[in-house]
Design a protein around this motif. Structure first.
Motif, PDB file in Angstrom:
ATOM      1  N   THR A  65     -67.973  51.522  30.125  1.00 14.79           N
ATOM      2  CA  THR A  65     -68.977  51.781  31.155  1.00 14.79           C
ATOM      3  C   THR A  65     -68.410  51.485  32.547  1.00 14.79           C
ATOM      4  O   THR A  65     -69.150  51.512  33.530  1.00 14.79           O
ATOM      5  N   VAL A  66     -67.115  51.213  32.617  1.00 14.07           N
ATOM      6  CA  VAL A  66     -66.404  50.842  33.847  1.00 14.07           C
ATOM      7  C   VAL A  66     -67.163  49.789  34.657  1.00 14.07           C
ATOM      8  O   VAL A  66     -67.294  49.893  35.870  1.00 14.07           O
ATOM      9  N   THR A  67     -67.643  48.770  33.956  1.00 12.34           N
ATOM     10  CA  THR A  67     -68.355  47.693  34.640  1.00 12.34           C
ATOM     11  C   THR A  67     -67.388  46.610  35.123  1.00 12.34           C
ATOM     12  O   THR A  67     -67.354  46.269  36.302  1.00 12.34           O
ATOM     13  N   GLY A  68     -66.634  46.024  34.180  1.00 11.18           N
ATOM     14  CA  GLY A  68     -65.674  45.009  34.582  1.00 11.18           C
ATOM     15  C   GLY A  68     -66.126  43.578  34.401  1.00 11.18           C
ATOM     16  O   GLY A  68     -65.369  42.657  34.708  1.00 11.18           O
ATOM     17  N   ASN A 182     -61.430  54.155  38.874  1.00 11.28           N
ATOM     18  CA  ASN A 182     -62.588  54.337  38.008  1.00 11.28           C
ATOM     19  C   ASN A 182     -63.682  53.297  38.248  1.00 11.28           C
ATOM     20  O   ASN A 182     -64.626  53.187  37.467  1.00 11.28           O
ATOM     21  N   ASN A 183     -63.520  52.538  39.341  1.00  8.48           N
ATOM     22  CA  ASN A 183     -64.537  51.539  39.705  1.00  8.48           C
ATOM     23  C   ASN A 183     -64.798  50.548  38.580  1.00  8.48           C
ATOM     24  O   ASN A 183     -65.938  50.117  38.374  1.00  8.48           O
ATOM     25  N   ALA A 184     -63.732  50.180  37.842  1.00 17.67           N
ATOM     26  CA  ALA A 184     -63.935  49.310  36.685  1.00 17.67           C
ATOM     27  C   ALA A 184     -63.858  47.828  37.044  1.00 17.67           C
ATOM     28  O   ALA A 184     -64.570  47.005  36.484  1.00 17.67           O
ATOM     29  N   GLY A 185     -62.988  47.466  37.947  1.00 22.56           N
ATOM     30  CA  GLY A 185     -62.956  46.091  38.398  1.00 22.56           C
ATOM     31  C   GLY A 185     -62.244  45.112  37.476  1.00 22.56           C
ATOM     32  O   GLY A 185     -62.280  43.905  37.710  1.00 22.56           O
ATOM     33  N   PHE A 186     -61.603  45.608  36.400  1.00 23.52           N
ATOM     34  CA  PHE A 186     -60.788  44.706  35.574  1.00 23.52           C
ATOM     35  C   PHE A 186     -59.495  44.384  36.320  1.00 23.52           C
ATOM     36  O   PHE A 186     -58.828  45.281  36.829  1.00 23.52           O
ATOM     37  N   ARG A 286     -70.133  48.652  45.582  1.00 24.81           N
ATOM     38  CA  ARG A 286     -70.486  50.068  45.317  1.00 24.81           C
ATOM     39  C   ARG A 286     -69.381  50.778  44.597  1.00 24.81           C
ATOM     40  O   ARG A 286     -68.813  51.674  45.107  1.00 24.81           O
ATOM     41  N   SER A 287     -69.026  50.599  43.330  1.00 29.32           N
ATOM     42  CA  SER A 287     -69.289  49.441  42.545  1.00 29.32           C
ATOM     43  C   SER A 287     -67.976  49.041  41.874  1.00 29.32           C
ATOM     44  O   SER A 287     -67.831  49.056  40.684  1.00 29.32           O
ATOM     45  N   GLY A 288     -67.005  48.720  42.761  1.00 33.44           N
ATOM     46  CA  GLY A 288     -65.635  48.431  42.338  1.00 33.44           C
ATOM     47  C   GLY A 288     -65.497  47.217  41.453  1.00 33.44           C
ATOM     48  O   GLY A 288     -64.874  47.252  40.409  1.00 33.44           O
ATOM     49  N   GLY A 289     -66.110  46.113  41.879  1.00 34.62           N
ATOM     50  CA  GLY A 289     -66.155  44.960  41.017  1.00 34.62           C
ATOM     51  C   GLY A 289     -64.983  43.999  41.133  1.00 34.62           C
ATOM     52  O   GLY A 289     -64.959  42.982  40.452  1.00 34.62           O
ATOM     53  N   PHE A 290     -63.981  44.305  41.989  1.00 35.56           N
ATOM     54  CA  PHE A 290     -62.949  43.295  42.253  1.00 35.56           C
ATOM     55  C   PHE A 290     -63.497  42.312  43.279  1.00 35.56           C
ATOM     56  O   PHE A 290     -64.450  42.611  44.005  1.00 35.56           O
ATOM     57  N   GLY A 398     -75.799  47.948  37.555  1.00 34.30           N
ATOM     58  CA  GLY A 398     -75.050  48.757  38.519  1.00 34.30           C
ATOM     59  C   GLY A 398     -73.624  49.008  38.075  1.00 34.30           C
ATOM     60  O   GLY A 398     -72.851  49.606  38.813  1.00 34.30           O
ATOM     61  N   THR A 399     -73.237  48.559  36.892  1.00 34.25           N
ATOM     62  CA  THR A 399     -71.874  48.633  36.359  1.00 34.25           C
ATOM     63  C   THR A 399     -70.871  48.204  37.429  1.00 34.25           C
ATOM     64  O   THR A 399     -69.827  48.808  37.609  1.00 34.25           O
ATOM     65  N   THR A 400     -71.222  47.123  38.139  1.00 37.70           N
ATOM     66  CA  THR A 400     -70.393  46.657  39.240  1.00 37.70           C
ATOM     67  C   THR A 400     -69.339  45.684  38.754  1.00 37.70           C
ATOM     68  O   THR A 400     -68.176  45.765  39.141  1.00 37.70           O
ATOM     69  N   GLY A 401     -69.750  44.721  37.948  1.00 34.12           N
ATOM     70  CA  GLY A 401     -68.780  43.815  37.368  1.00 34.12           C
ATOM     71  C   GLY A 401     -68.509  42.559  38.162  1.00 34.12           C
ATOM     72  O   GLY A 401     -67.713  41.727  37.748  1.00 34.12           O
ATOM     73  N   LEU A 402     -69.163  42.393  39.321  1.00 29.43           N
ATOM     74  CA  LEU A 402     -69.039  41.127  40.037  1.00 29.43           C
ATOM     75  C   LEU A 402     -69.901  40.088  39.336  1.00 29.43           C
ATOM     76  O   LEU A 402     -70.880  40.419  38.670  1.00 29.43           O
TER      77      LEU A 402
HETATM   78  K   LIG Z   1     -67.308  48.160  38.137  1.00 28.78           K
END
Ligand SMILES: [K+]
Ligand SMILES: [K+]
Lengths: 455, 455
Positions: A65-68, A182-186, A286-290, A398-402
């Motif tokens: 889900t590219v959340t992270g 991919n805005n996953a944030g891993f 928005r919604s990279g997550g790093f 928001g599949t943001t991952g923060l």
């Molecule tokens: K993300």
């Protein structure tokens, strides 16, 4: 052509995929399942001891889900095989969402630049298959080229700036460029990108990749074709660009103002690095997550700003999540038109149909309702405070991952809830949007109207 | 007659009040100013030492907007004169809001039972003045009779159950019946009504007064005239009753489930008293503002439930606050229609015009935006956590008056913000609703439509 062509094309594709919503949800679920199995294998862990099914499912869902969001440390828990599975899930998930969303945009939109070329041969019978392939090919090409460019920059910096051996630099460059685009944030470091807070050669390419990916393919396709003629841009492109820029500026300013002297976040950095890190923090919801500053040490007011930005999310056919900047922008225009007493909602020189306004409202209201119910559940399930669980719920939806740092602490029921939120957050707005927009509306006789007072 | 009569009537009244929004805001502001001056007088305090201008303004605004938030202890800080000023402000504020809202309902609504009788003499030239007087007279009569009944019950209980001398019992009975019917939530005991948590003869009349007042006059007028014929009820009445009952049941259940064993709230009470206190807690967020269990000791999940209920608030032409149950109910029906793929939003056998749907959305979105901005400001201004400041902001906007205990602790800027929120929360939805509903819409040529994707 116009709407007529669009309808015919939609009918053709719908004939192939009886229920697009089921196809989207089903494929994401299937990939998550495969990912869970792969990540459960002992070979996927650095220790060789394997991972529990819930942790594996959480990580696989977070990746596809590219959340992270992570409940085990990505850089130390997994083996290289495990990391490859994760980044593979990210790539498949990101491509999937962008492809489905682009197809959807092609079907629904009345004047998306993309459609003209796709519908040029609208008379042939085998159109739908050709066009689906065309879209997939263009999206894949766009993604891979973007990722390759970011990878080259990052790899170069890891070699030159940090003296990493070349294979390791390539590996880091590839992993983080895929994760960013991919805005996953891993990230492969336990502190995400905090160590690079002052390094513009890492921070900026990552932020750029996140922003490019979050805009989505239809926007870039149109920008690349018609960048000289903004007056011809579709409303999708205008809203995506306009709202994204506004939110980016406001977010950056909010983090600068609030965190400038916080000794645990921006405080120790030099002034230019403070601006860089605030911009990074402003671009990530928005919604990279790093994160390049420690989120758990931010002031609660910064969390609230992040909450709002994460809820809004990215572009409609991009790798970002949330209710999308288009939805948010549309609602702002609806509000503005209503306050000015105008009968119609116009953006630029186009009128927004009432059905679309209602779709935007539906998605926003369902999002608010889902967040409220999940936050309530997390409050009951955990000892954490509202600010932290609200942040976690919005980040998952928001599949943001923060995260403020509570992801790993949640009880199993909490982890399952986050998994469900990530899944709904990823496939929900898109499938709901497509289901609402593509279906045949039932036509009924009109009842006499009544005007109850509101407010 | 129908819409035509309504329009003529609206035009007549609008001719008298050039800008209804200004009249409403202006009269509330003026009364608050007079109240501030009176409460600043030394004679208004028990100590005779007077009250600072900010504290006086806060209390006067809280009273006239029937909010009930307090930063000084109502029962000990003020003299009897001060208490009479407060309850006078409550009575004036409550009558004002109910009168304005009822007039507005008469103007806007297409089939409100009330209108038929008011418009019977629609042909006479002096209609508007007569009708305004009729409405005011009926509203005042309804309020005073309701308050008198509640006062008698409370007074009797104070004499019989607590052995209070008769004058004191009458004073307490009158003060709290006015405070309850007008949804003001001011109590003369420091612990609000915690000492009466187990006493149904106090709790139930107060809860009943709050509920009756929050439904609003038009609903009662219709119920009294047509209680045998629910099928003839207007949508205003149906939505108000239906949503209020649902929220009351859900709220009561939520408090029972969460707080049943909390040693600081429901825990020490007997089982029947637990149900009574949970019902009391469930009825107060819409928007009575009394509490019979200690709010500062509730679990944060109960605060979140209260937040949602306070935001929704009371009936559209009642003494309650919030975005109103009608607005909330309408949005729920819009959502339901959209998810079912229906072109029109129907409630019962009536269709809701799109303009009304957009008004409901406008009020809800502006409410959410205002709460978000105020909560952010309170987080920056104070050391308190999100759950407490969010609760405080929603309580002020919803003119509910419940608090987790931080009202007095806020810095001056925080107090001013709460004053502004109470004022906007009181006059905002009504004036906005009337301004939106009564104005002439500008008619423009239609632009070609475009359908951007959302979600
Ligand atoms: K993300
Ligand atoms: K109140």
């Amino acid at each position: 052509m116009g709407m007529n062509g669009g309808r015919r094309f939609a009918a053709a594709v719908l004939g192939r995929f009886q229920h697009p919503a089921q196809v989207i949800a089903g494929s994401f679920g299937l990939v998550a399942l495969v990912g869970t199995i792969l990540l459960s294998l002992p070979v996927a862990t650095a220790s060789g001891r394997g991972t529990g099914p819930l942790d594996a499912m959480f990580t696989a869902t977070s990746a596809v889900t590219v959340t992270g969001l992570a409940i085990v440390d990505t850089g130390t828990h997994w083996s290289v095989f495990g990391e490859l599975v994760i980044i593979g899930l990210v790539q498949v998930g990101g491509l999937g969402i962008m492809t489905f969303a682009t197809l959807f945009a092609v079907l629904v939109s009345g004047r998306l630049g993309l459609r003209a070329s796709l519908l040029a041969q609208a008379e042939t019978r085998s159109l739908s298959m050709i066009d689906v392939r065309t879209v997939v090919r263009k999206v894949v090409l766009f993604s891979l080229v973007s990722e390759a460019i970011i990878m080259l920059v990052l790899t170069g910096r890891f070699v030159i700036g940090y003296g990493e051996p070349i294979e390791r630099a390539v590996y880091y460059g590839a992993f983080h460029s895929i994760s960013a685009f991919n805005n996953a944030g891993f990230a492969l470091w336990s502190d995400s990108l905090v160590r690079f807070a002052s390094d513009p050669y890492i921070s900026l390419p990552i932020a750029l990749a996140v922003i490019v990916g979050s805009f989505g393919f239809p926007v870039w396709f149109e920008l690349l074709r018609a960048w000289r003629h903004p007056s011809r841009w579709s409303i999708l492109t205008r809203l995506t660009l306009g709202i994204s820029v506004i939110l980016l500026v406001l977010g950056t300013l909010a983090f600068m103002v609030t965190e400038w002297s916080n000794p645990k976040t921006l405080g120790p950095l030099s002034d230019p690095a403070k601006v860089l890190a605030a911009f990074f923090a402003g671009s990530m919801p928005r919604s990279g997550g790093f994160n390049s500053i420690d989120i758990s040490q931010m002031y609660p007011s910064s969390w609230l700003v992040t909450d709002v930005l994460m809820f809004i999310g990215g572009g409609s056919a991009g790798t970002g999540g949330g209710i999308k900047v288009t939805t948010f922008g549309l609602l702002a225009f609806v509000l503005w038109a209503e306050l000015r007493g105008e009968n119609h909602v116009n953006i630029g020189n186009r009128r927004i149909p009432e059905a679309i306004q209602r779709q935007a409202m539906t998605i926003a209201l369902l999002g608010v309702g889902l967040i409220a119910v999940s936050t309530y559940a997390l409050l009951v399930l955990t000892p954490h405070t509202l600010d932290r669980v609200l942040f976690e719920a919005i980040s998952a939806f928001g599949t943001t991952g923060l995260s403020t740092g509570i992801s790993a602490d949640l009880p199993p029921a909490g982890h399952i809830l986050i998994v469900v939120l990530m899944f709904i957050g990823r496939v929900g707005p898109l499938t709901l949007g497509s289901a609402l927009a593509l279906r045949e509306r039932t036509t009924r006789y009109e009842l006499p109207e009544e005007r109850p007072i509101v407010g």
